[in-house]
Design an enzyme around this catalytic site. Structure first.
Site, PDB file in Angstrom:
ATOM      1  N   CYS A  84      90.478  48.543 -21.598  1.00 17.65           N
ATOM      2  CA  CYS A  84      91.826  48.750 -21.793  1.00 17.65           C
ATOM      3  C   CYS A  84      92.145  50.073 -20.584  1.00 17.65           C
ATOM      4  CB  CYS A  84      92.790  48.993 -22.721  1.00 17.65           C
ATOM      5  SG  CYS A  84      91.893  50.591 -23.720  1.00 17.65           S
ATOM      6  N   CYS A 140      88.162  49.457 -28.339  1.00 21.55           N
ATOM      7  CA  CYS A 140      89.055  50.079 -29.336  1.00 21.55           C
ATOM      8  C   CYS A 140      90.037  48.570 -29.381  1.00 21.55           C
ATOM      9  CB  CYS A 140      90.146  51.335 -28.671  1.00 21.55           C
ATOM     10  SG  CYS A 140      91.364  49.949 -27.832  1.00 21.55           S
ATOM     11  N   ASP A 149      74.363  41.778 -66.730  1.00 21.69           N
ATOM     12  CA  ASP A 149      73.384  40.080 -67.189  1.00 21.69           C
ATOM     13  C   ASP A 149      72.143  40.458 -68.883  1.00 21.69           C
ATOM     14  OD1 ASP A 149      72.668  38.560 -65.940  1.00 21.69           O
ATOM     15  OD2 ASP A 149      70.734  38.887 -65.594  1.00 21.69           O
ATOM     16  N   ASP A 159      65.581  44.614 -52.529  1.00 18.62           N
ATOM     17  CA  ASP A 159      66.060  45.502 -51.687  1.00 18.62           C
ATOM     18  C   ASP A 159      65.387  45.164 -50.682  1.00 18.62           C
ATOM     19  OD1 ASP A 159      64.238  47.027 -53.119  1.00 18.62           O
ATOM     20  OD2 ASP A 159      65.295  48.656 -53.366  1.00 18.62           O
ATOM     21  N   CYS A 190      91.610  53.352 -22.362  1.00 16.49           N
ATOM     22  CA  CYS A 190      89.960  53.741 -22.795  1.00 16.49           C
ATOM     23  C   CYS A 190      89.501  53.939 -21.604  1.00 16.49           C
ATOM     24  CB  CYS A 190      89.374  52.349 -23.021  1.00 16.49           C
ATOM     25  SG  CYS A 190      89.677  52.554 -25.104  1.00 16.49           S
ATOM     26  N   LYS A 245      67.723  41.280 -61.268  1.00 12.47           N
ATOM     27  CA  LYS A 245      68.744  41.657 -60.664  1.00 12.47           C
ATOM     28  C   LYS A 245      68.936  40.706 -59.244  1.00 12.47           C
ATOM     29  CE  LYS A 245      69.727  45.684 -58.463  1.00 12.47           C
ATOM     30  NZ  LYS A 245      69.621  47.522 -58.595  1.00 12.47           N
ATOM     31  N   CYS A 254      82.018  43.332 -12.781  1.00 10.88           N
ATOM     32  CA  CYS A 254      81.659  42.748 -13.768  1.00 10.88           C
ATOM     33  C   CYS A 254      82.400  42.490 -14.649  1.00 10.88           C
ATOM     34  CB  CYS A 254      80.812  43.425 -14.438  1.00 10.88           C
ATOM     35  SG  CYS A 254      81.278  44.757 -15.123  1.00 10.88           S
ATOM     36  N   SER A 291      75.894  46.979 -61.414  1.00 14.51           N
ATOM     37  CA  SER A 291      74.594  45.674 -62.466  1.00 14.51           C
ATOM     38  C   SER A 291      74.127  46.516 -62.862  1.00 14.51           C
ATOM     39  CB  SER A 291      73.639  45.101 -61.308  1.00 14.51           C
ATOM     40  OG  SER A 291      72.986  46.315 -60.954  1.00 14.51           O
ATOM     41  N   CYS A 331      90.920  44.827 -25.897  1.00 13.50           N
ATOM     42  CA  CYS A 331      89.403  46.147 -25.021  1.00 13.50           C
ATOM     43  C   CYS A 331      88.570  45.798 -26.076  1.00 13.50           C
ATOM     44  CB  CYS A 331      90.148  47.062 -25.640  1.00 13.50           C
ATOM     45  SG  CYS A 331      88.522  48.429 -24.780  1.00 13.50           S
ATOM     46  N   CYS A 336      81.130  52.254 -17.038  1.00 15.10           N
ATOM     47  CA  CYS A 336      81.398  51.196 -17.102  1.00 15.10           C
ATOM     48  C   CYS A 336      80.442  50.323 -18.575  1.00 15.10           C
ATOM     49  CB  CYS A 336      81.267  49.331 -16.160  1.00 15.10           C
ATOM     50  SG  CYS A 336      81.403  47.943 -16.652  1.00 15.10           S
TER      51      CYS A 336
END
Length: 1045
Positions: free
Chosen positions: A63, A39, A344, A746, A66, A486, A58, A308, A36, A78
């Site tokens: 399942c 799920c 480090d 980041d 669900c 870093k 389609c 870190s 499924c 759907c």
């Protein structure tokens, strides 16, 4: 140091360790199974033996449970084609169904799950279905295979009742039955059956692990209307400003218009990404029901946690120890958690501190889990001023808490002794307890080091239970190599963890950010283990919360506006930006792979079109496919991942390690496209580096270690992947892992993931997941902001600038606006500085940037000010941010803009264009030992010069303007009010800065000093103007004619 229970320190340098070839086997292709797409369970078959098909339009694989849930509590459509589901035989009736074929006993089959084990006889039915991107993968911890998702039986959840009291449990089940009765899904007589609890469990297990909570329309729609109105008002405002110049002060007028246009563009970049703010809710009980079944192995995904640190003298070891202890005691299966600490600075102080921490964890972890305390960092738990006896019922708790507090104080004393010892380094260098020299005596030239403290044999707590793994890592450093600060350390952690544990998800924390919520990892798993969301989510970002900030938050350290407004807005687009800590990553996203792509339904064709039209369409598709087949290695590697995630391709969740030379030999079961995707040994090494073990781990999507490998061989391979030359001529830092090229790695790392089409999620649990420390001193805060701004300038001047990078990818345009705002905001400091100087110049010269206003023109000014106020008020209304936090954010935007951001622009230009790296030093003068004493610590730095100059200029301008108005009479007071308004606007925004320079709890308040100076100057000038001591003359005033009479 608990040396008797841990392996010895392993070091190595420039050497490549590999396992014997007989330990590696090629991967074996597994047969596909229909699951499924919602799920992850097997779809199953109907009573007549045919495969269950929910949607006949389609044939989207769903399942029956669900399908039933979507009809009863969902949109009844759907999820792929949005066609309304038709009622199948035996299904309960819902609103909208025809009145025929109704069965009163449909509830008996409502939650029935049928799984057909003999799939070979019905394979022809399976071939008619599309599998999509949720293929069924196998997970093999310790060699035992089991399904990663499946149907739930009510009998598996008898232990779930323990989470609730009897009364609460019955009330919860009864409420569910009432809801079912209202929907007509169950009869009242049936609700009395004992099967109700089983049905309740089944329904809970199939429900989603999280839900999206949009902002109520009565809060967000007025906000959007005001934004549109403000945009329209801005257009008319600039039309007036440009068409009516101030000719007597043309230069001042031109500068002001340019600054205002820049501010308007900055507002657009900041405002429109907040157009679709959302919040999310998680359901931890459903996560437990689905993945922690009674009597079965725990199926929660393993997590590697990265901590870190660089210099233990600047980042106290006791803070790092508290962070590690909170991780080890997290509410998560101990065998699923591994903590990696990156040093480090190659400090023996941190090495010994972690040994003491590992020993203390043997007593602290069972204490936390036995009494379920929060937070689980001992320093902050014992310092909390709350009723620690609340909700505690065990009589032994008080006695055990006192004993644990005493042991923690002894632990702190031992750590303090190590710190005192580290301040005096011997001339011959540090020596370990076994008499061998410390390998990191030269912090710039040392081999890689790895030490496993916990998680190995014999490393149990005082109750004999297993503890999470704790690993110390210090990567190799040699002169002449670029180590990338870093970002380089984080990439080393990614490779080491992949070799030693290879968890599919990774949590990234700074050393001063501890787990304030022991269920934080479970919160993230509600998104990352969701069958639909996990293949498209690159990371889950948590907001940053801080301890030790004064209640006034003078310098906006909490950054509430960003975390509670901007990040919610980004979560409604493509996801929040990565902020450097408090983030749970999908390991596959860090490896540079593209997310899963759902297969699109083929377009409907009609026989009425000529055949040559279809041939043309088909020919274009074929040519496109041929064109795509000629792409390079990396594109093929990405397409391989897409195919594996979205096509009929199933790979073992944890396969054995194999030599690169054997890759081609193990491809007998693969088709030609998959063979070309795996390529050759050189292409793998060019991308990931020369480590067969690590390369093999990248091909295992669901993580896990290979079978038959020894800990010693894996540690040797881990030493190899942290060597300083490993990343040379690879894609590390370019397309893989943390991206190099900026001090704010980041932002750059998250941006690259979003450009590939990944989505991120913002998770804000009621109890903050993580808490850290923030610099509350003015100078330290400005230097922190300087670093962030410098990283943004570096990105803006690089090839990764959002203004021109990634247009061929899948970055949404509102997300691009948000990333553009994050890298251009430092440049706002130049017009902001000019605009803050203009009021003082106008007061000193007697000129103004705006000509005399007509009644019609004044309407636009009033409308603009009202729209600005309304935008702020409505934003606070839907976000829940207090007006104090909002005002502090506005003030520090000006303070940081005319100081740290300004210096970051010039420093970034010098660094990128001229290669000159400049630094600004901070000098401490004095400090108090009282609470928040650091707040009043004065540290001189160059960043303080521009704001101080602006305050003096505007104060002088106010005095000069008032004096001029007094001299010229009452007619000059009208034009003066506009000038004074802008000048006081500047002074009011810079007031926290002035308070930081002068304010102190036991001194005269700054506001008194400020107004004393202003009033004294004004009264002095008035006194001189009146001049009461001179006699008044009567009659005409006589003047000297200038002629000598």
């Amino acid at each position: 140091m608990a040396s008797n229970t841990m392996a010895g320190l392993i070091t190595g340098s420039h050497s490549h360790f590999s396992n014997d070839s007989d330990e590696h086997r090629p991967p074996v292709r597994q047969p596909t199974s229909k699951v499924c797409r919602i799920c992850g369970d097997e779809i199953g078959y109907k009573e007549d033996g045919e495969l269950f098909v929910a949607c006949y339009v389609c044939r989207f694989p769903v399942c029956r449970p669900c399908y039933e849930y979507e009809r009863s509590e969902g949109s009844q459509c759907c999820p792929q084609c949005n066609t309304r589901y038709k009622r199948h035989k035996g299904s309960p009736r819902v609103v909208g169904d025809e009145e025929e074929n109704f069965d009163a006993d449909d509830f008996d089959e409502e939650f029935q799950i049928k799984i057909q084990h003999d799939e070979t006889d019905k394979q022809h039915d399976v071939n008619h279905m599309e599998t999509g991107d949720s293929n069924h993968h196998q997970w093999q911890p310790n060699g035992q295979a089991f399904s990663s998702a499946g149907s739930v039986a009510g009998k598996d959840f008898e232990g779930e009742k323990e989470f609730y009291g009897n009364a609460e449990w019955k009330e919860r089940v009864e409420k569910w039955k009432v809801r079912q009765e209202k929907r007509g899904l169950v009869n009242k007589d049936e609700g009395k059956d004992d099967q109700g609890e089983d049905d309740y469990f089944l329904a809970e297990a199939r429900q989603p692990l999280w839900r999206k909570v949009p902002i109520p329309s009565n809060l967000i729609n007025p906000y959007r209307i005001v934004i549109v109105m403000r945009l329209i008002i801005l257009i008319f405002f600039f039309r007036f400003r440009i068409t009516t110049p101030a000719y007597d002060a043309f230069a001042l007028w031109l500068i002001s218009v340019i600054c205002e246009i820049w501010f308007a563009l900055s507002w657009i970049l900041d405002q429109f990404p907040k157009w679709f703010p959302i919040t999310r809710e998680t359901y931890l009980d459903r996560l437990s029901i689905r993945y922690e079944r009674e009597g079965e192995p725990n199926r929660l995904a393993p997590v590697d946690v990265f901590v870190s640190t660089v210099d233990p003298l600047k980042e106290p070891p006791i803070i790092t120890a508290n962070t590690v202890l909170s991780i080890l005691s997290a509410d998560y299966p101990v065998e699923k958690v591994s903590c990696y600490v990156s040093d480090d600075g190659a400090s023996m102080l941190l090495f010994d501190s972690l040994a003491e921490t590992a020993e203390f964890a043997r007593r602290w972890v069972p204490f936390c889990k036995k009494h379920n305390i929060e937070p689980r960092a001992p320093e902050f738990y014992f310092s909390e001023k709350i009723d620690y006896l609340k909700d505690k019922v065990e009589p032994s708790f008080v006695k055990e808490r006192r004993a644990m507090k005493r042991e923690y104080e002894e632990f702190k004393v031992r750590i303090n002794a190590l710190v005192a010892k580290a301040l005096k380094k011997p001339e011959e260098g540090w020596v370990m307890q076994d008499g061998t020299p410390w390998p990191g005596n030269n912090t710039r030239d040392h081999p890689g080091m790895i030490q496993v403290y916990l998680g190995s044999g014999g490393a149990l707590d005082v109750e004999g239970k297993e503890l999470p793994r704790l690993v110390y890592m210090s990567r190799e450093k040699r002169p002449g190599y670029q180590h990338h600060k870093k970002a380089g350390a984080m990439n080393s952690l990614v490779r080491v963890s992949a070799v030693l544990t290879n968890a599919p998800f990774m949590l990234n924390l700074d050393c001063d950010h501890y787990l304030n919520n022991s269920k934080a990892i479970r919160e993230a798993m509600c998104f990352l283990m969701d069958p639909q969301l996990r293949k498209k989510t690159c990371y889950v970002q948590f907001p940053q919360r801080f301890d030790g900030i004064d209640r006034h938050d003078r310098y906006a350290n909490r950054n509430t506006v960003f975390f509670d407004i901007n990040m919610k807005g980004l979560d409604g687009i493509q996801g929040p930006v990565y902020v450097g800590t408090g983030t749970v990553f999908n390991r596959q996203a860090l490896y540079g792979y593209d997310p899963a792509v759902s297969e699109k339904r083929p377009k409907m064709t009609c026989d009425c079109w000529p055949s040559w039209c279809c041939c043309c369409c088909g020919g274009s598709r074929k040519s496109k496919s041929k064109k795509s087949s000629g792409r390079g290695f990396f594109s093929k590697l990405y397409s391989k991942k897409k195919k594996m995630m979205g096509k009929n391709y199933v790979r073992k969740g944890s396969g054995p390690v194999f030599d690169l030379e054997e890759i081609e030999e193990g491809l007998e079961g693969y088709d030609e496209l998959e063979k070309s995707s795996l390529m050759s040994q050189k292409n793998f090494e060019k991308r990931f580096g020369q480590s067969p073990v690590f390369i093999a781990s990248t091909l295992v999507e669901d993580g896990g270690l290979p079978e038959g490998t020894s800990n010693q061989s894996l540690i040797k391979e881990a030493i190899h992947v942290i060597s300083c030359g490993y990343e040379e001529k690879t894609e590390w830092g370019k397309e893989i892992g943390w991206i190099y090229g900026s001090v704010t790695e980041d932002i750059l790392t998250g941006f690259k993931m979003h450009c590939r089409g990944w989505k991120s999620v913002y998770c804000m649990p009621k109890r903050p997941a993580f808490k850290g420390s923030a610099p509350i001193n003015l100078s330290d805060r400005l230097h922190q902001v300087l670093r962030w701004a410098l990283g943004s300038v570096e990105i803006c001047l690089s090839r990764h600038c959002p203004l021109w990078y990634g247009y061929g990818g899948k970055l949404k345009w509102l997300e691009r606006l948000a990333y553009t705002n994050t890298i251009v905001y430092p440049f706002t400091s130049i017009p902001l500085l000019a605009y803050c100087i203009l009021p003082a110049v106008c007061l000193l010269t007697g000129k103004f940037i705006i000509p005399t206003l007509t009644n019609f023109a004044s309407v636009w000014f009033m409308a603009l000010f009202i729209s600005i106020i309304l935008t702020g008020v409505l934003e606070l209304r839907w976000s829940g941010v207090s007006i104090t936090d909002w005002w502090r954010n506005e003030q520090f935007w000006v303070i940081g803009g005319v100081s740290a951001h300004l210096f970051a622009v010039f420093q970034g230009l010098l660094k990128v264009l001229a290669g000159v790296d400049t630094n600004f030093t901070v000098t401490a003068k004095a400090a108090d030992d009282a609470e928040f004493g650091e707040l009043y610590l004065f540290k001189w730095t160059t960043l303080l010069i521009p704001p101080t100059t602006l305050i003096i200029l505007n104060m002088v301008g106010v005095v000069a303007g008032i004096s001029d108005a007094i001299n010229n009479g009452s007619g000059s007071w009208g034009p003066l009010f506009g000038k004074l308004f802008f000048s006081f606007w500047v002074i009011l925004h810079l007031y926290p800065f002035l308070k930081g320079l002068m304010g102190k709890q036991n001194r005269t308040p700054t506001i008194v000093v400020l107004w004393s100076i202003l009033l004294a100057s004004i009264f002095s000038l008035i006194w001189v103007r009146i001049d009461p001591f001179l006699p008044k003359q009567t009659g005409p005033i006589l003047k000297q004619c200038g002629v000598d009479c």
